[in-house]
Design an enzyme around this catalytic site. Sequence first.
Site, PDB file in Angstrom:
ATOM      1  N   GLY A 198     -15.296   7.114   5.028  1.00 52.81           N
ATOM      2  CA  GLY A 198     -14.589   7.874   4.002  1.00 52.81           C
ATOM      3  C   GLY A 198     -13.103   7.568   3.937  1.00 52.81           C
ATOM      4  O   GLY A 198     -12.318   8.372   3.428  1.00 52.81           O
ATOM      5  N   CYS A 255       0.833  -1.202   0.000  1.00 56.35           N
ATOM      6  CA  CYS A 255       0.000   0.000   0.000  1.00 56.35           C
ATOM      7  C   CYS A 255       0.871   1.256   0.000  1.00 56.35           C
ATOM      8  O   CYS A 255       2.073   1.206   0.285  1.00 56.35           O
ATOM      9  CB  CYS A 255      -0.979  -0.013   1.188  1.00 56.35           C
ATOM     10  SG  CYS A 255      -0.357   0.681   2.719  1.00 56.35           S
ATOM     11  N   ASP A 280       0.243  15.732   5.373  1.00 59.30           N
ATOM     12  CA  ASP A 280      -0.713  15.241   4.381  1.00 59.30           C
ATOM     13  C   ASP A 280      -0.470  15.985   3.058  1.00 59.30           C
ATOM     14  O   ASP A 280      -0.254  17.195   3.037  1.00 59.30           O
ATOM     15  CB  ASP A 280      -2.150  15.488   4.867  1.00 59.30           C
ATOM     16  CG  ASP A 280      -3.186  14.733   4.045  1.00 59.30           C
ATOM     17  OD1 ASP A 280      -3.844  13.849   4.605  1.00 59.30           O
ATOM     18  OD2 ASP A 280      -3.328  15.040   2.842  1.00 59.30           O
ATOM     19  N   HIS A 308      -4.463   5.406   9.786  1.00 62.93           N
ATOM     20  CA  HIS A 308      -3.818   6.701   9.988  1.00 62.93           C
ATOM     21  C   HIS A 308      -4.725   7.624  10.779  1.00 62.93           C
ATOM     22  O   HIS A 308      -5.939   7.631  10.599  1.00 62.93           O
ATOM     23  CB  HIS A 308      -3.435   7.358   8.657  1.00 62.93           C
ATOM     24  CG  HIS A 308      -4.535   7.426   7.650  1.00 62.93           C
ATOM     25  ND1 HIS A 308      -4.953   6.332   6.908  1.00 62.93           N
ATOM     26  CD2 HIS A 308      -5.330   8.449   7.263  1.00 62.93           C
ATOM     27  CE1 HIS A 308      -5.934   6.688   6.111  1.00 62.93           C
ATOM     28  NE2 HIS A 308      -6.191   7.971   6.311  1.00 62.93           N
ATOM     29  N   HIS A 345      -5.446  11.571  11.402  1.00 63.72           N
ATOM     30  CA  HIS A 345      -5.228  12.928  10.909  1.00 63.72           C
ATOM     31  C   HIS A 345      -5.103  13.840  12.133  1.00 63.72           C
ATOM     32  O   HIS A 345      -5.985  13.820  13.003  1.00 63.72           O
ATOM     33  CB  HIS A 345      -6.421  13.421  10.087  1.00 63.72           C
ATOM     34  CG  HIS A 345      -6.709  12.634   8.834  1.00 63.72           C
ATOM     35  ND1 HIS A 345      -6.378  13.081   7.580  1.00 63.72           N
ATOM     36  CD2 HIS A 345      -7.317  11.434   8.643  1.00 63.72           C
ATOM     37  CE1 HIS A 345      -6.776  12.209   6.666  1.00 63.72           C
ATOM     38  NE2 HIS A 345      -7.355  11.200   7.286  1.00 63.72           N
ATOM     39  N   ASN A 394     -10.719   8.228   9.735  1.00 61.01           N
ATOM     40  CA  ASN A 394     -11.749   7.755   8.820  1.00 61.01           C
ATOM     41  C   ASN A 394     -11.625   6.239   8.769  1.00 61.01           C
ATOM     42  O   ASN A 394     -10.560   5.720   8.408  1.00 61.01           O
ATOM     43  CB  ASN A 394     -11.547   8.371   7.434  1.00 61.01           C
ATOM     44  CG  ASN A 394     -11.718   9.875   7.455  1.00 61.01           C
ATOM     45  OD1 ASN A 394     -12.540  10.405   8.190  1.00 61.01           O
ATOM     46  ND2 ASN A 394     -10.928  10.580   6.666  1.00 61.01           N
ATOM     47  N   CYS A 414       2.723   2.013   3.204  1.00 58.17           N
ATOM     48  CA  CYS A 414       3.852   1.082   3.401  1.00 58.17           C
ATOM     49  C   CYS A 414       5.025   1.513   2.523  1.00 58.17           C
ATOM     50  O   CYS A 414       6.187   1.421   2.942  1.00 58.17           O
ATOM     51  CB  CYS A 414       3.435  -0.349   3.078  1.00 58.17           C
ATOM     52  SG  CYS A 414       2.446  -1.119   4.386  1.00 58.17           S
ATOM     53  N   HIS A 430      -4.610   1.907   5.212  1.00 61.95           N
ATOM     54  CA  HIS A 430      -3.511   1.707   6.170  1.00 61.95           C
ATOM     55  C   HIS A 430      -3.830   2.686   7.293  1.00 61.95           C
ATOM     56  O   HIS A 430      -3.907   3.898   7.035  1.00 61.95           O
ATOM     57  CB  HIS A 430      -2.161   2.021   5.494  1.00 61.95           C
ATOM     58  CG  HIS A 430      -0.953   1.825   6.362  1.00 61.95           C
ATOM     59  ND1 HIS A 430       0.144   1.069   5.966  1.00 61.95           N
ATOM     60  CD2 HIS A 430      -0.645   2.296   7.587  1.00 61.95           C
ATOM     61  CE1 HIS A 430       1.062   1.097   6.917  1.00 61.95           C
ATOM     62  NE2 HIS A 430       0.616   1.842   7.911  1.00 61.95           N
TER      63      HIS A 430
HETATM   64  P1  DGP Z   1      -8.337   9.058   4.343  1.00 64.15           P
HETATM   65  O1  DGP Z   1      -9.410   9.651   3.498  1.00 64.15           O
HETATM   66  O2  DGP Z   1      -8.640   9.178   5.828  1.00 64.15           O
HETATM   67  O3  DGP Z   1      -7.965   7.660   3.920  1.00 64.15           O
HETATM   68  O4  DGP Z   1      -7.076  10.005   4.119  1.00 64.15           O
HETATM   69  C1  DGP Z   1      -6.007   9.711   3.293  1.00 64.15           C
HETATM   70  C2  DGP Z   1      -5.130  10.922   3.286  1.00 64.15           C
HETATM   71  O5  DGP Z   1      -3.870  10.541   2.770  1.00 64.15           O
HETATM   72  C3  DGP Z   1      -5.623  12.071   2.397  1.00 64.15           C
HETATM   73  O6  DGP Z   1      -5.850  13.221   3.215  1.00 64.15           O
HETATM   74  C4  DGP Z   1      -4.498  12.331   1.409  1.00 64.15           C
HETATM   75  C5  DGP Z   1      -3.330  11.604   2.029  1.00 64.15           C
HETATM   76  N1  DGP Z   1      -2.406  11.006   1.071  1.00 64.15           N
HETATM   77  C6  DGP Z   1      -2.722  10.109   0.106  1.00 64.15           C
HETATM   78  N2  DGP Z   1      -1.620   9.747  -0.567  1.00 64.15           N
HETATM   79  C7  DGP Z   1      -0.577  10.424   0.015  1.00 64.15           C
HETATM   80  C8  DGP Z   1       0.825  10.460  -0.237  1.00 64.15           C
HETATM   81  O7  DGP Z   1       1.362   9.790  -1.122  1.00 64.15           O
HETATM   82  N3  DGP Z   1       1.563  11.280   0.554  1.00 64.15           N
HETATM   83  C9  DGP Z   1       1.012  12.027   1.558  1.00 64.15           C
HETATM   84  N4  DGP Z   1       1.833  12.790   2.259  1.00 64.15           N
HETATM   85  N5  DGP Z   1      -0.307  12.001   1.823  1.00 64.15           N
HETATM   86  C10 DGP Z   1      -1.085  11.212   1.055  1.00 64.15           C
END
Ligand code: DGP
Length: 118
Positions: A88, A2, A28, A95, A97, A82, A5, A93
């Site tokens: 959403g 993912c 983010d 996380h 926020h 989320n 990862c 993986h």
């Molecule tokens: P969620 O919707 O809770 O699964 O949030 C995923 C978050 O991950 C979204 O706010 C954008 C962030 N994100 C996705 N891909 C990447 C990445 O490659 N790098 C970083 N820094 N953030 C990412």
Amino acid sequence: MCIFCKIVQGEIPCNKVHENDEFLAFHDVNPKAPIHILVIPKKHIDKFQNVTPELMAKMTPFIQEVAKILELDQRGYRLIVNNGEDGGQEVMHLHFHILGGTKLLWPQLTPDENKKYL
Ligand code: DGP
């Protein structure tokens, strides 16, 4: 593997804030507030629903440390997880926020603004 990862492995770069053996915090890519950090376990866990109490017991002080590093601990911040499809969650993986750096709004989260839930 993912996307988070791959960030842990260094295959995809990130703007790192803090890390230890088990957790990583980075900015983010699509910030929703002046400060928007993601905190992840380095071990792949798909979602909050499947995290163990043991891991959460270690993740909690790590999140608190990140808030201190960013000087959010006094002014406050919001933690969001989320979880799953209705929650959403886009990246499967776990996380957290961390959002802050301004007084955050508490927006309507569903499309029907007139519906009362109580
Ligand atoms: P969620 O919707 O809770 O699964 O949030 C995923 C978050 O991950 C979204 O706010 C954008 C962030 N994100 C996705 N891909 C990447 C990445 O490659 N790098 C970083 N820094 N953030 C990412």
